[in-house]
Design a protein around this motif. Structure first.
Motif, PDB file in Angstrom:
ATOM      1  N   MET A   1       0.840  -1.171   0.000  1.00  0.00           N
ATOM      2  CA  MET A   1       0.000   0.000   0.000  1.00  0.00           C
ATOM      3  C   MET A   1       0.892   1.243   0.000  1.00  0.00           C
ATOM      4  SD  MET A   1      -2.886   1.117   2.808  1.00  0.00           S
ATOM      5  CE  MET A   1      -3.869  -0.300   2.487  1.00  0.00           C
ATOM      6  N   ARG A   2       0.538   2.218  -0.811  1.00  0.00           N
ATOM      7  CA  ARG A   2       1.300   3.470  -0.904  1.00  0.00           C
ATOM      8  C   ARG A   2       0.651   4.510   0.000  1.00  0.00           C
ATOM      9  NH1 ARG A   2       5.967   2.919  -3.260  1.00  0.00           N
ATOM     10  NH2 ARG A   2       5.975   5.077  -3.851  1.00  0.00           N
ATOM     11  N   VAL A   3       1.481   5.233   0.760  1.00  0.00           N
ATOM     12  CA  VAL A   3       0.986   6.214   1.715  1.00  0.00           C
ATOM     13  C   VAL A   3       1.854   7.478   1.685  1.00  0.00           C
ATOM     14  CG1 VAL A   3      -0.001   4.488   3.277  1.00  0.00           C
ATOM     15  CG2 VAL A   3       2.354   5.225   3.602  1.00  0.00           C
ATOM     16  N   ARG A   4       1.351   8.501   2.366  1.00  0.00           N
ATOM     17  CA  ARG A   4       2.103   9.733   2.553  1.00  0.00           C
ATOM     18  C   ARG A   4       1.904  10.157   4.010  1.00  0.00           C
ATOM     19  NH1 ARG A   4       4.195  13.022  -1.283  1.00  0.00           N
ATOM     20  NH2 ARG A   4       2.954  12.093  -2.929  1.00  0.00           N
ATOM     21  N   HIS A   5       2.958  10.698   4.632  1.00  0.00           N
ATOM     22  CA  HIS A   5       2.865  11.175   6.015  1.00  0.00           C
ATOM     23  C   HIS A   5       2.358  12.614   5.958  1.00  0.00           C
ATOM     24  CE1 HIS A   5       3.819  12.288  10.086  1.00  0.00           C
ATOM     25  NE2 HIS A   5       4.323  11.077  10.342  1.00  0.00           N
ATOM     26  N   PRO A   6       1.198  12.907   6.578  1.00  0.00           N
ATOM     27  CA  PRO A   6       0.602  14.237   6.457  1.00  0.00           C
ATOM     28  C   PRO A   6       1.459  15.359   7.036  1.00  0.00           C
ATOM     29  CG  PRO A   6      -0.547  12.940   8.116  1.00  0.00           C
ATOM     30  CD  PRO A   6       0.406  12.015   7.417  1.00  0.00           C
ATOM     31  N   ALA A   7       2.266  15.086   8.043  1.00  0.00           N
ATOM     32  CA  ALA A   7       3.105  16.117   8.654  1.00  0.00           C
ATOM     33  C   ALA A   7       4.470  16.259   7.972  1.00  0.00           C
ATOM     34  CB  ALA A   7       3.304  15.810  10.136  1.00  0.00           C
ATOM     35  N   HIS A   8       4.807  15.310   7.094  1.00  0.00           N
ATOM     36  CA  HIS A   8       6.128  15.317   6.441  1.00  0.00           C
ATOM     37  C   HIS A   8       6.007  15.011   4.946  1.00  0.00           C
ATOM     38  CE1 HIS A   8       8.278  15.684  10.210  1.00  0.00           C
ATOM     39  NE2 HIS A   8       7.467  14.766  10.707  1.00  0.00           N
ATOM     40  N   PRO A   9       5.378  15.879   4.180  1.00  0.00           N
ATOM     41  CA  PRO A   9       5.256  15.616   2.739  1.00  0.00           C
ATOM     42  C   PRO A   9       6.605  15.563   2.021  1.00  0.00           C
ATOM     43  CG  PRO A   9       4.553  17.851   3.263  1.00  0.00           C
ATOM     44  CD  PRO A   9       4.761  17.139   4.573  1.00  0.00           C
ATOM     45  N   GLU A  10       7.635  16.167   2.626  1.00  0.00           N
ATOM     46  CA  GLU A  10       8.969  16.143   2.022  1.00  0.00           C
ATOM     47  C   GLU A  10       9.581  14.741   2.011  1.00  0.00           C
ATOM     48  OE1 GLU A  10       9.680  16.936   6.410  1.00  0.00           O
ATOM     49  OE2 GLU A  10       8.199  17.570   4.942  1.00  0.00           O
ATOM     50  N   TRP A  11       9.018  13.819   2.785  1.00  0.00           N
ATOM     51  CA  TRP A  11       9.500  12.438   2.796  1.00  0.00           C
ATOM     52  C   TRP A  11       9.110  11.715   1.517  1.00  0.00           C
ATOM     53  CZ3 TRP A  11       8.198  10.325   8.372  1.00  0.00           C
ATOM     54  CH2 TRP A  11       8.968  11.033   9.301  1.00  0.00           C
ATOM     55  N   GLY A  12       8.145  12.250   0.779  1.00  0.00           N
ATOM     56  CA  GLY A  12       7.687  11.624  -0.456  1.00  0.00           C
ATOM     57  C   GLY A  12       6.721  10.483  -0.178  1.00  0.00           C
ATOM     58  N   GLU A  13       6.444   9.722  -1.224  1.00  0.00           N
ATOM     59  CA  GLU A  13       5.543   8.579  -1.078  1.00  0.00           C
ATOM     60  C   GLU A  13       6.249   7.460  -0.327  1.00  0.00           C
ATOM     61  OE1 GLU A  13       3.857   7.121  -4.680  1.00  0.00           O
ATOM     62  OE2 GLU A  13       3.127   9.087  -5.293  1.00  0.00           O
ATOM     63  N   GLY A  14       5.452   6.721   0.422  1.00  0.00           N
ATOM     64  CA  GLY A  14       6.008   5.598   1.158  1.00  0.00           C
ATOM     65  C   GLY A  14       5.256   4.321   0.845  1.00  0.00           C
ATOM     66  N   GLN A  15       5.922   3.212   1.030  1.00  0.00           N
ATOM     67  CA  GLN A  15       5.296   1.908   0.843  1.00  0.00           C
ATOM     68  C   GLN A  15       5.341   1.178   2.177  1.00  0.00           C
ATOM     69  OE1 GLN A  15       6.872  -0.480  -2.299  1.00  0.00           O
ATOM     70  NE2 GLN A  15       5.505  -2.165  -1.893  1.00  0.00           N
ATOM     71  N   ILE A  16       4.172   0.703   2.631  1.00  0.00           N
ATOM     72  CA  ILE A  16       4.107  -0.017   3.893  1.00  0.00           C
ATOM     73  C   ILE A  16       4.847  -1.341   3.748  1.00  0.00           C
ATOM     74  CG2 ILE A  16       2.564  -1.208   5.500  1.00  0.00           C
ATOM     75  CD1 ILE A  16       0.580   1.053   5.100  1.00  0.00           C
ATOM     76  N   GLN A  17       5.764  -1.587   4.697  1.00  0.00           N
ATOM     77  CA  GLN A  17       6.556  -2.815   4.692  1.00  0.00           C
ATOM     78  C   GLN A  17       5.963  -3.857   5.622  1.00  0.00           C
ATOM     79  OE1 GLN A  17       9.630  -2.970   2.697  1.00  0.00           O
ATOM     80  NE2 GLN A  17       8.405  -1.317   1.889  1.00  0.00           N
ATOM     81  N   SER A  18       5.478  -3.400   6.798  1.00  0.00           N
ATOM     82  CA  SER A  18       4.891  -4.340   7.753  1.00  0.00           C
ATOM     83  C   SER A  18       3.983  -3.600   8.724  1.00  0.00           C
ATOM     84  CB  SER A  18       5.975  -5.096   8.531  1.00  0.00           C
ATOM     85  OG  SER A  18       6.677  -4.213   9.382  1.00  0.00           O
TER      86      SER A  18
END
Length: 47
Positions: A1-18
């Motif tokens: 699942m692809r996610v984004r951290h609402p407080a840290h958009p500079e982190w970019g898109e993330g993929q849940i690992q576990s």
């Protein structure tokens, strides 16, 4: 699942690992792996 951290958009898109109980490990494009407590942070799910 692809996610984004609402407080840290500079982190970019993330993929849940576990997911273990309330702990979610996400691998972000510009931050790497981050352990997030889902009780305190509601990640934005990307379509």
């Amino acid at each position: 699942m692809r996610v984004r951290h609402p407080a840290h958009p500079e982190w970019g898109e993330g993929q849940i690992q576990s997911v273990v109980q309330d702990r979610v490990t996400v691998n972000f494009e510009h931050m790497g792996k981050v352990l997030i407590n889902a009780q305190h942070v509601a990640l934005d799910v990307l379509d």
